[in-house]
Design a protein around this motif. Structure first.
Motif, PDB file in Angstrom:
ATOM      1  N   PRO A 211       0.837  -1.205   0.000  1.00  0.00           N
ATOM      2  CA  PRO A 211       0.000   0.000   0.000  1.00  0.00           C
ATOM      3  C   PRO A 211       0.869   1.251   0.000  1.00  0.00           C
ATOM      4  N   VAL A 212       0.476   2.239  -0.791  1.00  0.00           N
ATOM      5  CA  VAL A 212       1.230   3.489  -0.928  1.00  0.00           C
ATOM      6  C   VAL A 212       0.261   4.663  -0.906  1.00  0.00           C
ATOM      7  N   PHE A 213       0.578   5.701  -0.126  1.00  0.00           N
ATOM      8  CA  PHE A 213      -0.210   6.935  -0.130  1.00  0.00           C
ATOM      9  C   PHE A 213       0.246   7.813  -1.287  1.00  0.00           C
ATOM     10  N   LEU A 214      -0.705   8.371  -2.031  1.00  0.00           N
ATOM     11  CA  LEU A 214      -0.400   9.232  -3.164  1.00  0.00           C
ATOM     12  C   LEU A 214      -0.647  10.706  -2.873  1.00  0.00           C
ATOM     13  N   THR A 215      -1.413  11.030  -1.830  1.00  0.00           N
ATOM     14  CA  THR A 215      -1.647  12.415  -1.421  1.00  0.00           C
ATOM     15  C   THR A 215      -1.358  12.540   0.067  1.00  0.00           C
ATOM     16  N   ASP A 216      -1.233  13.785   0.547  1.00  0.00           N
ATOM     17  CA  ASP A 216      -0.747  14.006   1.910  1.00  0.00           C
ATOM     18  C   ASP A 216      -1.837  14.236   2.944  1.00  0.00           C
ATOM     19  N   GLY A 217      -3.094  14.183   2.549  1.00  0.00           N
ATOM     20  CA  GLY A 217      -4.173  14.354   3.509  1.00  0.00           C
ATOM     21  C   GLY A 217      -4.663  15.780   3.650  1.00  0.00           C
ATOM     22  N   SER A 218      -4.116  16.715   2.873  1.00  0.00           N
ATOM     23  CA  SER A 218      -4.552  18.110   2.966  1.00  0.00           C
ATOM     24  C   SER A 218      -5.861  18.356   2.231  1.00  0.00           C
ATOM     25  N   GLU A 219      -6.313  17.372   1.435  1.00  0.00           N
ATOM     26  CA  GLU A 219      -7.573  17.471   0.704  1.00  0.00           C
ATOM     27  C   GLU A 219      -8.465  16.285   1.064  1.00  0.00           C
ATOM     28  N   ILE A 220      -9.768  16.457   0.887  1.00  0.00           N
ATOM     29  CA  ILE A 220     -10.705  15.340   0.997  1.00  0.00           C
ATOM     30  C   ILE A 220     -10.777  14.668  -0.375  1.00  0.00           C
ATOM     31  N   THR A 234      -8.257   9.231 -12.386  1.00  0.00           N
ATOM     32  CA  THR A 234      -8.900  10.514 -12.133  1.00  0.00           C
ATOM     33  C   THR A 234      -9.584  10.428 -10.771  1.00  0.00           C
ATOM     34  N   TYR A 235      -9.695  11.573 -10.108  1.00  0.00           N
ATOM     35  CA  TYR A 235     -10.362  11.596  -8.806  1.00  0.00           C
ATOM     36  C   TYR A 235     -10.813  13.015  -8.503  1.00  0.00           C
ATOM     37  N   MET A 236     -11.633  13.135  -7.484  1.00  0.00           N
ATOM     38  CA  MET A 236     -12.140  14.432  -7.034  1.00  0.00           C
ATOM     39  C   MET A 236     -11.453  14.812  -5.727  1.00  0.00           C
ATOM     40  N   ALA A 237     -11.077  16.078  -5.590  1.00  0.00           N
ATOM     41  CA  ALA A 237     -10.443  16.572  -4.374  1.00  0.00           C
ATOM     42  C   ALA A 237     -11.165  17.827  -3.897  1.00  0.00           C
ATOM     43  N   LEU A 238     -11.434  17.875  -2.610  1.00  0.00           N
ATOM     44  CA  LEU A 238     -12.055  19.039  -1.984  1.00  0.00           C
ATOM     45  C   LEU A 238     -11.033  19.715  -1.072  1.00  0.00           C
ATOM     46  N   GLY A 239     -10.756  20.991  -1.337  1.00  0.00           N
ATOM     47  CA  GLY A 239      -9.897  21.781  -0.467  1.00  0.00           C
ATOM     48  C   GLY A 239     -10.722  22.751   0.344  1.00  0.00           C
ATOM     49  N   GLU A 240     -10.063  23.658   1.030  1.00  0.00           N
ATOM     50  CA  GLU A 240     -10.785  24.608   1.869  1.00  0.00           C
ATOM     51  C   GLU A 240     -11.710  25.504   1.061  1.00  0.00           C
ATOM     52  N   ASP A 241     -11.316  25.855  -0.150  1.00  0.00           N
ATOM     53  CA  ASP A 241     -12.138  26.772  -0.943  1.00  0.00           C
ATOM     54  C   ASP A 241     -12.233  26.347  -2.400  1.00  0.00           C
ATOM     55  N   LEU A 258      -8.587  19.415 -14.319  1.00  0.00           N
ATOM     56  CA  LEU A 258      -9.403  19.606 -15.516  1.00  0.00           C
ATOM     57  C   LEU A 258      -9.836  21.051 -15.679  1.00  0.00           C
ATOM     58  N   GLY A 259      -9.524  21.882 -14.704  1.00  0.00           N
ATOM     59  CA  GLY A 259      -9.868  23.295 -14.794  1.00  0.00           C
ATOM     60  C   GLY A 259     -10.908  23.690 -13.769  1.00  0.00           C
ATOM     61  N   GLU A 260     -11.228  24.959 -13.767  1.00  0.00           N
ATOM     62  CA  GLU A 260     -12.233  25.492 -12.855  1.00  0.00           C
ATOM     63  C   GLU A 260     -13.595  25.509 -13.557  1.00  0.00           C
ATOM     64  N   PHE A 261     -14.620  25.132 -12.821  1.00  0.00           N
ATOM     65  CA  PHE A 261     -15.961  25.064 -13.386  1.00  0.00           C
ATOM     66  C   PHE A 261     -16.889  26.017 -12.645  1.00  0.00           C
ATOM     67  N   ASP A 262     -17.918  26.440 -13.348  1.00  0.00           N
ATOM     68  CA  ASP A 262     -18.955  27.257 -12.735  1.00  0.00           C
ATOM     69  C   ASP A 262     -19.876  26.320 -11.963  1.00  0.00           C
ATOM     70  N   GLY A 263     -19.463  25.975 -10.756  1.00  0.00           N
ATOM     71  CA  GLY A 263     -20.191  25.009  -9.953  1.00  0.00           C
ATOM     72  C   GLY A 263     -19.236  23.950  -9.439  1.00  0.00           C
ATOM     73  N   GLN A 264     -19.750  23.064  -8.613  1.00  0.00           N
ATOM     74  CA  GLN A 264     -18.935  22.004  -8.015  1.00  0.00           C
ATOM     75  C   GLN A 264     -18.957  20.762  -8.894  1.00  0.00           C
ATOM     76  N   ALA A 265     -17.779  20.285  -9.314  1.00  0.00           N
ATOM     77  CA  ALA A 265     -17.675  19.080 -10.142  1.00  0.00           C
ATOM     78  C   ALA A 265     -17.465  17.866  -9.251  1.00  0.00           C
ATOM     79  N   LEU A 266     -18.008  16.726  -9.668  1.00  0.00           N
ATOM     80  CA  LEU A 266     -17.908  15.516  -8.852  1.00  0.00           C
ATOM     81  C   LEU A 266     -18.090  14.254  -9.688  1.00  0.00           C
ATOM     82  N   ALA A 267     -17.698  13.112  -9.090  1.00  0.00           N
ATOM     83  CA  ALA A 267     -17.903  11.763  -9.636  1.00  0.00           C
ATOM     84  C   ALA A 267     -17.336  11.575 -11.040  1.00  0.00           C
ATOM     85  N   PRO A 268     -16.025  11.818 -11.253  1.00  0.00           N
ATOM     86  CA  PRO A 268     -15.463  11.649 -12.590  1.00  0.00           C
ATOM     87  C   PRO A 268     -15.229  10.183 -12.949  1.00  0.00           C
ATOM     88  N   ARG A 269     -15.308   9.905 -14.257  1.00  0.00           N
ATOM     89  CA  ARG A 269     -14.981   8.557 -14.751  1.00  0.00           C
ATOM     90  C   ARG A 269     -14.550   8.650 -16.209  1.00  0.00           C
TER      91      ARG A 269
END
Length: 466
Positions: A211-220, A234-241, A258-269
């Motif tokens: 098992p290997v961690f790929l991110t440091d825990g600063s994002e959900i 691909t994955y979704m990450a939530l930061g403070e803002d 993938l860039g900034e969107f007008d709204g919250q993006a989620l569930a990529p595949r």
């Protein structure tokens, strides 16, 4: 809460057949910059429960491989076959013949005497260039013929990977379907308390090792998914803002948004060919499915109904997309053409349906279903017929198909307990916690790590008649 129910994740037995094509390639692991996670527990065996039938696993004798790391290789190989639910490795203490070598066939009567339906043995031999040859033979002692022989060449450190590849060859030869052992699982590793939970993107071999961690825990981290390339996710990450969808290359460690969107993006595949990503965007209280072309970065909106449309999953031929929507009040599964046309419901039973995942074989759709105080993992035909529940418990979600379409991995939480990764076969008869014993959710099963036509080995003649 309504949105959380609709957000899900997304993974897979066979019958005796004859043919085999062993495909192999480079042995690339995660980037060296990544952080090693807690290793899988090794002191206790993983218990596989087989119920709901009288299916008797195939009795296979796996004789200890000789040479460097031979005993450990044999243990990993036997564990892979046992977890499949198809095979039951015979206790080596009952073996009559010992000291098998690749130069000779087994003494067949001594193996039929202990009930072995197949005999597998091999050796690890050093080469002048510092690599090892990993050779093996598989025999049918009743028909007294060779089922397959093969030789892999790799560095001594790659013995565990070679054990998985041997298991894939044996599985394919005995079932007629592709194996699933030379694969990895991407998932969300969880730690901390309910009020202070840390989530990190992580990856692990299918048997729970490395098992290997790929991110440091600063994002959900949410909903990681593989491309058809086993090194791209691909994955979704939530930061403070912010809320972002990332593309991540496991070989290079390169991450791009993938860039900034007008709204919250989620569930990529990803689409099957890896050229597009489907996901949802929440805008003005409405959630709809979009597709982005990764070459042009052009964004296309596919749904526009009021309510929540999310968790899109492409069919293997990329002609259709399954998604879930609560447009009629209760979350149900819908199928539409890849351009958004011909949207139609397919789920027919009671309860709420979420987290659909189209089988890589194209014949089934897996899903999470809730109702009656329980959650479960089920499958249905692509028109919604033939619904079957494979597993039920207090809480489980997010089925992800194995690359051969015979197994599913999902996350399960006990009442008041931790969330872990579990696996179930397509019949529902074999169900077990995955080899990784840590806390985790949102699993996604990789394709086989090999890409044709590259390979690491050569096969021998099959002398058994079909």
């Amino acid at each position: 809460m309504r949105l959380n129910l609709l957000l899900g994740t997304v993974a897979a037995l066979g019958i005796l057949a004859t043919s085999l094509q062993a495909q192999t390639s480079g042995l690339n692991g995660p980037s060296r910059q990544q952080t090693q996670a807690q290793p899988a527990q090794t002191g206790e065996p993983i218990e596989v429960e087989i119920d709901q039938g009288v299916l008797r696993p195939f009795q296979i004798a796996v004789a200890p491989f000789s040479g460097q790391n031979g005993a450990s290789l044999t243990e990993v190989l036997s564990g892979d076959l046992r977890r499949s639910g198809f095979f039951e490795p015979i206790n080596p203490g009952s073996f009559i013949e010992t000291g098998l070598t690749l130069a000779n066939a087994p003494n067949f009567p001594q193996w039929t005497q202990i009930g072995a339906q197949a005999v597998l043995y091999g050796s690890v031999t050093p080469r002048p260039d510092g690599r090892n040859d990993f050779g093996f033979r598989l025999y049918d002692p009743y028909r007294q013929c060779q089922l397959v022989s093969y030789n892999f060449t790799a560095t001594p450190e790659q013995w565990r990977r070679i054990a998985h590849k041997i298991a894939d060859v044996v599985y394919a030869r005995m079932t007629g379907e592709s194996g699933v052992f030379d694969t990895r699982i991407i998932y969300v590793a969880e730690s901390g308390t309910e009020l202070n939970r840390l989530s990190r993107l992580a990856i692990v071999d299918q048997d729970g090792y490395n098992p290997v961690f790929l991110t440091d825990g600063s994002e959900i981290i949410l909903t990681p998914r593989f491309s058809s390339n086993p090194n791209e996710i691909t994955y979704m990450a939530l930061g403070e803002d912010y809320s972002r969808i990332y593309l991540y290359n496991l070989q290079t460690g390169r991450r791009e948004s993938l860039g900034e969107f007008d709204g919250q993006a989620l569930a990529p595949r990803y689409s099957p060919d890896g050229t597009k990503v489907a996901f949802s965007i929440i805008r003005g209280g409405n959630t709809d499915v979009y597709v982005m072309n990764l070459r042009t970065r052009q964004l296309s909106r596919l749904t526009s109904d009021p309510g929540i449309d999310t968790s899109p999953s492409f069919s293997p031929d990329a002609s259709r997309i399954v998604f879930n929507s609560d447009r009629t009040g209760t979350p149900r599964l819908y199928v539409m053409n890849a351009d958004g046309s011909n949207q139609r419901p397919i789920s027919r039973g009671g309860g709420s349906y979420t987290a659909p995942a189209w089988s890589p074989r194209g014949d089934l759709i897996a899903f999470t279903k809730s109702g009656g105080g329980q959650f479960g993992i089920g499958v249905m035909a692509t028109d919604g017929s033939g619904e079957r529940m494979l597993s039920r418990s207090y809480f489980e979600e997010g089925p992800s198909w194995a690359p051969n379409g015979r197994y599913l991995m999902f996350s399960r939480q006990t009442r008041g307990g931790n969330t872990n990764l579990w696996m179930v076969d397509l019949s529902g008869r074999v169900i077990a916690q995955s080899g990784y014993q840590g806390r985790g959710s949102d699993p996604a099963w990789s394709p086989l790590l090999d890409t044709a036509p590259q390979n690491l080995g050569t096969g021998g003649a099959d002398s058994c008649p079909t």
